[in-house]
Design a protein around this motif. Structure first.
Motif, PDB file in Angstrom:
ATOM      1  N   LEU A 335       0.810  -1.219   0.000  1.00  0.00           N
ATOM      2  CA  LEU A 335       0.000   0.000   0.000  1.00  0.00           C
ATOM      3  C   LEU A 335       0.840   1.264   0.000  1.00  0.00           C
ATOM      4  N   VAL A 336       2.119   1.129   0.352  1.00  0.00           N
ATOM      5  CA  VAL A 336       2.976   2.327   0.438  1.00  0.00           C
ATOM      6  C   VAL A 336       4.142   2.289  -0.535  1.00  0.00           C
ATOM      7  N   ASP A 337       4.513   1.103  -1.032  1.00  0.00           N
ATOM      8  CA  ASP A 337       5.708   1.051  -1.867  1.00  0.00           C
ATOM      9  C   ASP A 337       5.483   1.635  -3.253  1.00  0.00           C
ATOM     10  N   ASN A 338       4.216   1.813  -3.662  1.00  0.00           N
ATOM     11  CA  ASN A 338       3.965   2.405  -4.967  1.00  0.00           C
ATOM     12  C   ASN A 338       4.246   3.906  -4.984  1.00  0.00           C
ATOM     13  N   GLN A 339       4.584   4.472  -3.830  1.00  0.00           N
ATOM     14  CA  GLN A 339       4.972   5.874  -3.771  1.00  0.00           C
ATOM     15  C   GLN A 339       6.438   6.058  -4.140  1.00  0.00           C
ATOM     16  N   LEU A 341       9.821   5.460  -6.627  1.00  0.00           N
ATOM     17  CA  LEU A 341      10.046   5.414  -8.055  1.00  0.00           C
ATOM     18  C   LEU A 341      10.668   4.082  -8.454  1.00  0.00           C
ATOM     19  N   GLY A 342      10.585   3.759  -9.742  1.00  0.00           N
ATOM     20  CA  GLY A 342      11.288   2.606 -10.260  1.00  0.00           C
ATOM     21  C   GLY A 342      10.538   1.310 -10.080  1.00  0.00           C
ATOM     22  N   LEU A 343      11.243   0.298  -9.572  1.00  0.00           N
ATOM     23  CA  LEU A 343      10.722  -1.063  -9.539  1.00  0.00           C
ATOM     24  C   LEU A 343       9.865  -1.374  -8.316  1.00  0.00           C
ATOM     25  N   GLY A 344       9.712  -0.444  -7.412  1.00  0.00           N
ATOM     26  CA  GLY A 344       9.011  -0.759  -6.163  1.00  0.00           C
ATOM     27  C   GLY A 344       9.825  -1.688  -5.294  1.00  0.00           C
ATOM     28  N   HIS A 345      11.160  -1.572  -5.419  1.00  0.00           N
ATOM     29  CA  HIS A 345      12.066  -2.486  -4.720  1.00  0.00           C
ATOM     30  C   HIS A 345      12.924  -1.743  -3.693  1.00  0.00           C
ATOM     31  N   GLY A 346      12.997  -0.426  -3.820  1.00  0.00           N
ATOM     32  CA  GLY A 346      13.879   0.346  -2.939  1.00  0.00           C
ATOM     33  C   GLY A 346      13.175   1.005  -1.786  1.00  0.00           C
ATOM     34  N   TYR A 347      12.004   0.470  -1.396  1.00  0.00           N
ATOM     35  CA  TYR A 347      11.210   1.106  -0.347  1.00  0.00           C
ATOM     36  C   TYR A 347      11.870   1.057   1.016  1.00  0.00           C
ATOM     37  N   TYR A 348      12.874   0.210   1.197  1.00  0.00           N
ATOM     38  CA  TYR A 348      13.474   0.006   2.518  1.00  0.00           C
ATOM     39  C   TYR A 348      14.085   1.271   3.107  1.00  0.00           C
ATOM     40  N   SER A 349      14.447   2.231   2.247  1.00  0.00           N
ATOM     41  CA  SER A 349      15.065   3.462   2.736  1.00  0.00           C
ATOM     42  C   SER A 349      14.085   4.626   2.755  1.00  0.00           C
ATOM     43  N   SER A 350      12.796   4.345   2.541  1.00  0.00           N
ATOM     44  CA  SER A 350      11.782   5.392   2.478  1.00  0.00           C
ATOM     45  C   SER A 350      11.278   5.760   3.872  1.00  0.00           C
ATOM     46  N   ARG A 351      10.575   6.862   3.924  1.00  0.00           N
ATOM     47  CA  ARG A 351      10.063   7.348   5.216  1.00  0.00           C
ATOM     48  C   ARG A 351       9.101   6.363   5.858  1.00  0.00           C
ATOM     49  N   ALA A 352       8.177   5.810   5.053  1.00  0.00           N
ATOM     50  CA  ALA A 352       7.158   4.913   5.608  1.00  0.00           C
ATOM     51  C   ALA A 352       7.787   3.692   6.273  1.00  0.00           C
ATOM     52  N   ILE A 353       8.773   3.098   5.612  1.00  0.00           N
ATOM     53  CA  ILE A 353       9.381   1.889   6.163  1.00  0.00           C
ATOM     54  C   ILE A 353      10.282   2.230   7.339  1.00  0.00           C
TER      55      ILE A 353
END
Length: 387
Positions: A335-339, A341-353
């Motif tokens: 629900l949050v990784d589509n925010q 860019l790219g492959l939806g694979h780099g979410y680990y360094s995002s604010r939500a995670i």
């Protein structure tokens, strides 16, 4: 005789009618609703539990969060790498370490400038010293260190070190900057160790264009790096240290086999992000490695295109696309990784995670963390991270 019996019966009936009726019993009033007379005229003191909670915790928080990370900071990143040095010396740039594998593990420290104006998850890097330190990541200096010096420092800090293991196609400089960014954005209070294995494309132009070739070579390097990582964890365990371990992507092919049959509880929180790792093999390993950690948290997503590509390449399901296990907290971040860019694979360094990881590192159960909801029965995860 009949007349006398009738008279006695009439007297008895009249006597019964003239007696006072018995009132029906009333239900008892609950004690909390009964009127009471106070023993004294003083008003009892009302304790505000929220305020008391805050007062009790304030000295603890003030002691724990001594570093507030509200301004531009120079972050010390301790480096443990089995990348082969191009120069024969330790350094902190891609000119020093590429993607070749070394049999010898190098130790050192890199000082990284983290700008206060950076957006969470973005690495705005410059090698131009004239650019603003408040806007750009910069590599400030490098120093080679003996392994014993690194371990002695970790013990003296009295804080759990954060060990970060990067994933596929991550060159050396990017790994350094990412370790510093995660440390800063988590407001991490202990030292950070980057374990950097030979990941990334080759130096040539055509090397960067062929992802399949890069994936194959990175995959081989990951498997060849298992022992180097295991040696690091053994040194930490022998130094009586416990670490928080954060892993991304193909880095799991280094870490998870390295923890197999480890038989030492060396990890406080084990955080797995988008594991590019065979799901069936992971489920076989989890019983073996669960005792190395206090808790295991897995972030996964159905939207991760890199996991779809990896599934095709490896011909098996990948953990990063979500697989249920009773032994870990599987959290679907679709629900949050589509925010990102790219492959939806780099979410680990995002604010939500990172916001959720922050709560993980504080030891808060998944059910009590912000923006976590339970999944439906028979789902491939236990929880969802909400928008």
């Amino acid at each position: 005789m009949k007349r006398n019996a009738l008279i006695f019966s009439l007297i008895a009936l009249l006597s019964a009618c003239s007696s006072e009726p018995v009132a029906p019993s009333k239900p008892e009033t609950p004690a909390i609703l009964q009127a009471t007379t106070p023993a004294t005229e003083e008003t009892p003191e009302i304790v505000n539990l929220d305020e008391k909670f805050q007062e009790d915790l304030k000295p603890i928080w003030d002691d724990y969060f001594k570093e507030d990370y509200t301004d531009t900071r120079a972050i010390d990143v301790f480096v443990v790498t089995n990348r082969k040095s191009k120069t024969g010396n330790f350094g902190c740039t891609n000119n020093t370490y590429g993607v070749a594998l070394d049999k010898v593990t190098s130790f050192g420290i890199c000082k990284i400038n983290v700008p206060k104006n950076h957006s969470t998850g973005e690495l705005t890097f410059t090698k131009d010293g004239r650019q603003s330190s408040h806007d750009y990541f910069k590599i400030l200096n490098a120093k080679s260190l003996p392994e014993t010096t690194v371990m002695d420092y970790m013990k003296k800090t009295k804080r759990n070190p954060l060990v970060f293991v990067h994933g596929f196609n991550v060159r050396y400089e990017e790994a350094l900057l990412r370790a510093a960014q995660i440390t800063y954005d988590l407001k991490y209070q202990g030292p950070v160790i980057l374990f950097s294995w030979p990941s990334g494309a080759g130096d040539g132009f055509f090397d960067e264009q062929f992802l399949t070739k890069t994936y194959e070579s990175n995959n081989q390097n990951a498997k060849a790096s298992i022992q180097a990582f295991r040696n690091l964890m053994t040194s930490l365990a022998n130094s009586n240290l416990k670490v928080n371990l954060v892993v991304h992507s193909m880095g799991h092919q280094v870490v998870l086999p390295g923890l197999k049959d480890f038989h030492k509880s060396v990890i406080n929180e084990l955080v797995l992000n988008a594991p590019d790792f065979e799901a069936a093999e992971f489920l076989r390993l989890i019983d073996n490695i669960k005792d190395t950690s206090k808790r295991i948290t897995l972030y996964c997503s159905y939207n991760d295109k890199a996991m779809t590509a990896s599934k095709t390449f490896n011909n098996n399901d990948r953990m990063g696309a979500c697989t249920y296990s009773e032994n870990l907290d599987t959290i679907n971040v679709g629900l949050v990784d589509n925010q990102t860019l790219g492959l939806g694979h780099g979410y680990y360094s995002s604010r939500a995670i990172l916001s959720d990881v922050f709560q993980v590192l504080l030891g808060i159960d998944a059910e009590k963390r912000l923006f976590i909801r339970k999944s439906e029965p028979n789902s491939t995860e236990k929880f969802y991270l909400r928008n």
